[in-house]
Each structure stands twice: as C-alpha cells, then as structure tokens.
Motif scaffolding. Structure first.
Motif, PDB file in Angstrom:
ATOM      1  N   SER A  69      35.152  34.742  24.851  1.00 22.99           N
ATOM      2  CA  SER A  69      33.946  34.144  25.225  1.00 22.99           C
ATOM      3  C   SER A  69      33.716  33.250  23.889  1.00 22.99           C
ATOM      4  N   VAL A  70      32.580  32.395  24.310  1.00 20.04           N
ATOM      5  CA  VAL A  70      32.241  31.346  23.261  1.00 20.04           C
ATOM      6  C   VAL A  70      30.876  31.685  22.650  1.00 20.04           C
ATOM      7  N   VAL A  71      30.758  31.389  21.380  1.00 17.25           N
ATOM      8  CA  VAL A  71      29.392  31.406  20.610  1.00 17.25           C
ATOM      9  C   VAL A  71      28.759  30.072  20.539  1.00 17.25           C
ATOM     10  N   VAL A  72      27.446  29.870  21.176  1.00 17.56           N
ATOM     11  CA  VAL A  72      26.998  28.728  21.340  1.00 17.56           C
ATOM     12  C   VAL A  72      25.993  28.607  20.363  1.00 17.56           C
ATOM     13  N   ASN A  73      26.150  27.462  19.584  1.00 19.74           N
ATOM     14  CA  ASN A  73      25.044  27.244  18.445  1.00 19.74           C
ATOM     15  C   ASN A  73      23.676  26.703  18.881  1.00 19.74           C
ATOM     16  N   SER A  74      22.627  27.002  18.032  1.00 17.99           N
ATOM     17  CA  SER A  74      21.345  26.554  18.527  1.00 17.99           C
ATOM     18  C   SER A  74      20.715  25.734  17.329  1.00 17.99           C
ATOM     19  N   ALA A  75      21.505  25.537  15.998  1.00 11.04           N
ATOM     20  CA  ALA A  75      20.863  24.878  15.019  1.00 11.04           C
ATOM     21  C   ALA A  75      21.536  23.449  14.728  1.00 11.04           C
ATOM     22  N   SER A  76      20.808  22.784  14.192  1.00 15.65           N
ATOM     23  CA  SER A  76      21.272  21.359  13.750  1.00 15.65           C
ATOM     24  C   SER A  76      21.702  21.149  12.558  1.00 15.65           C
ATOM     25  N   GLY A  77      22.763  20.331  12.211  1.00 19.61           N
ATOM     26  CA  GLY A  77      23.120  20.105  10.762  1.00 19.61           C
ATOM     27  C   GLY A  77      24.474  19.976  10.799  1.00 19.61           C
ATOM     28  N   THR A  78      25.102  20.297   9.570  1.00 17.84           N
ATOM     29  CA  THR A  78      26.422  20.373   9.093  1.00 17.84           C
ATOM     30  C   THR A  78      27.060  21.771   9.045  1.00 17.84           C
ATOM     31  N   LEU A  79      28.006  21.896   9.793  1.00 18.97           N
ATOM     32  CA  LEU A  79      28.766  23.276   9.549  1.00 18.97           C
ATOM     33  C   LEU A  79      29.300  23.307   8.164  1.00 18.97           C
ATOM     34  N   THR A  80      28.708  24.303   7.396  1.00 26.89           N
ATOM     35  CA  THR A  80      29.253  24.412   5.947  1.00 26.89           C
ATOM     36  C   THR A  80      29.892  25.627   5.736  1.00 26.89           C
ATOM     37  N   ALA A 192      31.919  19.459   9.906  1.00 25.23           N
ATOM     38  CA  ALA A 192      31.638  18.531  10.900  1.00 25.23           C
ATOM     39  C   ALA A 192      30.188  18.959  11.435  1.00 25.23           C
ATOM     40  N   PRO A 193      29.397  17.770  11.836  1.00 24.40           N
ATOM     41  CA  PRO A 193      28.132  17.904  12.395  1.00 24.40           C
ATOM     42  C   PRO A 193      27.967  18.881  13.490  1.00 24.40           C
ATOM     43  N   VAL A 194      27.059  19.753  13.851  1.00 21.20           N
ATOM     44  CA  VAL A 194      26.874  20.574  15.051  1.00 21.20           C
ATOM     45  C   VAL A 194      25.359  20.177  15.661  1.00 21.20           C
ATOM     46  N   ARG A 195      25.300  20.478  16.763  1.00 24.60           N
ATOM     47  CA  ARG A 195      24.339  20.269  17.424  1.00 24.60           C
ATOM     48  C   ARG A 195      23.844  21.550  18.498  1.00 24.60           C
ATOM     49  N   PRO A 196      22.605  21.757  19.028  1.00 25.84           N
ATOM     50  CA  PRO A 196      22.062  22.932  19.644  1.00 25.84           C
ATOM     51  C   PRO A 196      23.061  22.874  21.192  1.00 25.84           C
ATOM     52  N   GLY A 197      23.605  23.707  21.461  1.00 26.09           N
ATOM     53  CA  GLY A 197      24.391  23.799  22.949  1.00 26.09           C
ATOM     54  C   GLY A 197      25.898  23.708  22.708  1.00 26.09           C
ATOM     55  N   GLN A 198      26.192  23.409  21.392  1.00 21.47           N
ATOM     56  CA  GLN A 198      27.593  23.380  21.007  1.00 21.47           C
ATOM     57  C   GLN A 198      28.387  24.424  20.932  1.00 21.47           C
ATOM     58  N   SER A 199      29.599  24.526  21.226  1.00 19.95           N
ATOM     59  CA  SER A 199      30.579  25.734  21.136  1.00 19.95           C
ATOM     60  C   SER A 199      31.120  25.854  19.755  1.00 19.95           C
ATOM     61  N   VAL A 200      31.073  26.503  18.983  1.00 21.65           N
ATOM     62  CA  VAL A 200      31.477  26.581  17.516  1.00 21.65           C
ATOM     63  C   VAL A 200      32.515  27.674  17.416  1.00 21.65           C
ATOM     64  N   LEU A 201      32.610  28.899  18.096  1.00 23.73           N
ATOM     65  CA  LEU A 201      33.639  29.787  17.662  1.00 23.73           C
ATOM     66  C   LEU A 201      34.085  30.563  19.286  1.00 23.73           C
ATOM     67  N   ALA A 202      35.196  30.794  19.264  1.00 25.21           N
ATOM     68  CA  ALA A 202      35.478  31.836  20.511  1.00 25.21           C
ATOM     69  C   ALA A 202      35.786  33.276  19.956  1.00 25.21           C
ATOM     70  N   VAL A 203      35.484  33.992  20.510  1.00 31.56           N
ATOM     71  CA  VAL A 203      35.356  35.489  19.948  1.00 31.56           C
ATOM     72  C   VAL A 203      35.663  36.294  21.214  1.00 31.56           C
ATOM     73  N   THR A 204      36.303  37.640  20.720  1.00 28.75           N
ATOM     74  CA  THR A 204      36.644  38.575  21.793  1.00 28.75           C
ATOM     75  C   THR A 204      36.141  39.982  21.161  1.00 28.75           C
ATOM     76  N   GLY A 205      36.209  41.065  21.979  1.00 29.41           N
ATOM     77  CA  GLY A 205      36.119  42.275  21.416  1.00 29.41           C
ATOM     78  C   GLY A 205      36.887  42.753  20.215  1.00 29.41           C
ATOM     79  N   VAL A 206      36.438  43.921  19.603  1.00 30.03           N
ATOM     80  CA  VAL A 206      37.188  44.292  18.532  1.00 30.03           C
ATOM     81  C   VAL A 206      38.307  45.554  18.625  1.00 30.03           C
ATOM     82  N   ARG A 207      38.232  45.931  19.897  1.00 29.77           N
ATOM     83  CA  ARG A 207      39.265  46.889  20.231  1.00 29.77           C
ATOM     84  C   ARG A 207      40.392  46.202  21.052  1.00 29.77           C
TER      85      ARG A 207
END
Length: 349
Positions: A69-80, A192-207
């Motif tokens: 699944s994807v993690v959707v960002n809601s912050a504006s700025g630079t991914l640090t 890189a710059p990021v904006r609200p609604g942008q997918s920044v990570l793909a994640v799974t469960g831990v098991r």
C-alpha cells in the motif's frame, strides 16, 4: 487380462476423476507356477488400516509481506529524510521528514481528514488520537472530545517527537495506518520537493505470510483457520494456516481467482527473502477414521465395481469394496466385512 492388470486402468480413471494429476501404474503380481514343479511364491501383502485420510491440492504461492500500500503525504516542502527500504516503523515512529519536521505513524482504521484541536468533539478520529497518545505513555481519558487534558498530552507528545509544540495535530504531522509497517520502496528521494496528495512510500505489513491466487472454483478448499503445508525452494516445509480468504473474485485473462492469505506458525523459519515462490498444500477433503489400503491393492472386477483380495493364511478371497478418496498412496475402502489388520494382496516389489 488379469483382474490385477485391470486395476492400473481403474486407478488412473478414479484419480483423474478426483482431480489428481499423477497415479502409480499397477502391474500384475504373484506369478503362477511355470511348470516343472516350480512353487508359486507367497503373495506380497499389505495391511488394511484404520485412520484419517487427507486428500490435498498443491497450488503456487508467494512468500513475502503481503499486499503493498502507499503512504500519501499531506505536508508541503522538501523531503529532508526518508527511511531505508526494509526498515520497520511502529506507532510513534518517524516515517519520513519534511522541512526537518518528522511525519509520525499512528494506528487507526481511517486516515486523518482534519486538524484536531481544543474543542473538537463527536469524532472517532479524536478517540483514535487519544488511544495512540495513551499507548505512547501519556495519561489521558480516551473519549470523543479534544479536551484540555488532550491538548496537554499532545503538547508533551510533540515535544518528545521533535515536532513544533502547538497543542493541535494536523494531517501534515501524522499518517494513520492500521498497524506497524515495513518500508517496501521509497518513492521520493531526500532533497526532492513534496506536495499534499503525493505518494512518498510503499509499505507492507511486518509479518511474513504467503499469498495465493486461488482458482475461484476451488475457493471452498481455503477455509479460514484450516492448516496448510508450505514448501520452500530447496525442500523445507513450514506449517501454517489460512488466515484470510478474499470475498471478491478477480479476473485476469481467462483466469478468475480469489486472494488467499496464509500465516506461518513460525515465520522465523522462513528466512528473510521477499517474493519467494512456494508451493502450498491445501486440504481438499478429510475422511476421519476410515479403512484404507494401498492403491495398488485395488482390483477392477469383471462384473463391475472394485474389490480387494484378502489373504488369510494360504487362502485368498476377493472382497467387493466401495472406493472413496485417494490420498498419500492409499484409497479409502468400505464393505465386504473388511476390518483393520486384515492383509490384502499387492503387487510384489
């Protein structure tokens, strides 16, 4: 052709009807005397046994960490800062960083949709925030109201997490997911710059779990809680059970499948590799406490039906039987006064 020669064809036909793709070919056994006074050898025999027979179906699966699944960002700025692929993030942990402010993981069934602050009430999102704060060690009452006590707990949490201490929580600060996650892929690189609604990570469960695309017509073979065997490349076998069966079928070309998830009894035995092809043995039918004989003991009778040749001392008699399921080289039999411990003729080795 002898009765025992006929069984080769009968067994293959029965196995094919049961959906089993391979069968042993049975050859005639117990050679006859060939003149010159030769003695007929004693027939080879096997026991009639009582026990459980389990018919199974082997399907292909993939060992990994489940659906991405994807993690959707809601912050504006630079991914640090971003996490390493394969890392685990739990409640209260940092998922990534925007303009040097952490974005924190909290648990809940739905994403945040508004800023939570003093006076907000009548919302399950407030209750979930308070549950998370409590789990992170902050003392407050869990309810649907963002009170002064909630605000104090938020301030304390923000100070601990390295966030601006505002007493309110925005969706730019928190990502709400159902539970802990494993980072499968980083979609945006640091800087890189990021904006609200942008997918920044793909994640799974831990098991670790096994995913199977099961033919929809065979969905009944995958009942939740049913035990299964998982075979890894190299031959190692792991025990597991069906943990989830998809309710919606998916069509891909001519194939219609349902998603089946299998949990492992000891995931530590599965190693650390991801997306490993495995074989999964599903139970298709279980017969408890039935009589069975080796498949090669089954005879096709000239008058129709099937039988076995019961050997009692130096005497032998053919007993008609009804054949049931085939499993692990044996066939369920009933009828003819059979009992556990009797001996039936089988082809000589």
């Amino acid at each position: 052709m002898s009765r025992r020669a006929w069984v080769a064809f009968a067994a293959v036909a029965l196995l094919a009807g049961a959906g089993i793709v391979s069968a042993a070919v049975v050859t005639p056994g117990g050679g006859a005397a060939s003149g010159g006074g030769a003695v007929t050898p004693a027939p080879a025999t096997a026991a009639v046994e009582r026990g459980d027979l389990v018919d199974s179906l082997t399907v292909s699966g993939t060992l990994g960490y489940g659906q991405e699944s994807v993690v959707v960002n809601s912050a504006s700025g630079t991914l640090t800062a971003s996490p390493a692929e394969g890392s685990l993030v739990r409640r209260g942990g940092e998922l990534y960083e925007v303009d040097r402010d952490p974005v924190i993981l909290m648990y809940g069934p739905k994403p945040m949709h508004r800023t939570l602050e003093l006076g907000v009430s009548n919302g399950a999102d407030v209750r979930h925030l308070e549950k998370n704060l409590r789990a992170l060690g902050h003392d407050l009452t869990v309810d649907d109201h963002f009170s002064a006590a909630t605000q104090a707990a938020v301030r304390a949490w923000q100070a601990d997490a390295g966030l601006p201490v505002t007493g309110s929580v925005s969706k730019a600060q928190v990502v709400v997911l159902p539970g802990a996650v494993r980072v499968q892929a980083v979609r945006v690189q640091a800087g890189a710059p990021v904006r609200p609604g942008q997918s920044v990570l793909a994640v799974t469960g831990v098991r670790r779990l096994v995913s199977v695309k099961l033919d929809a017509e065979r969905q009944s073979l995958a009942a939740e809680g049913e035990p299964v065997r998982v075979k890894l490349p190299g031959g190692a076998e792991l025990a597991g059970k069906v943990s989830q069966v998809g309710a919606v079928a998916e069509k891909s070309g001519d194939d219609v499948t349902v998603d089946v998830r299998i949990s492992l009894d000891d995931a530590g035995e599965a190693g650390s590799l991801d997306q490993v092809p495995v074989s999964v043995e599903l139970r298709s039918e279980v017969r408890r406490g039935v009589l069975s004989v080796p498949i090669e003991a089954l005879l096709a009778l000239r008058e129709g039906g099937y039988g076995v040749e019961v050997v009692e001392g130096s005497a032998a008699r053919v007993v008609p039987v009804t054949a049931g399921i085939f499993a692990a080289g044996r066939v369920e039999v009933s009828g003819g006064g059979l009992a556990a411990g009797m001996r039936v003729e089988v082809p000589a080795p």
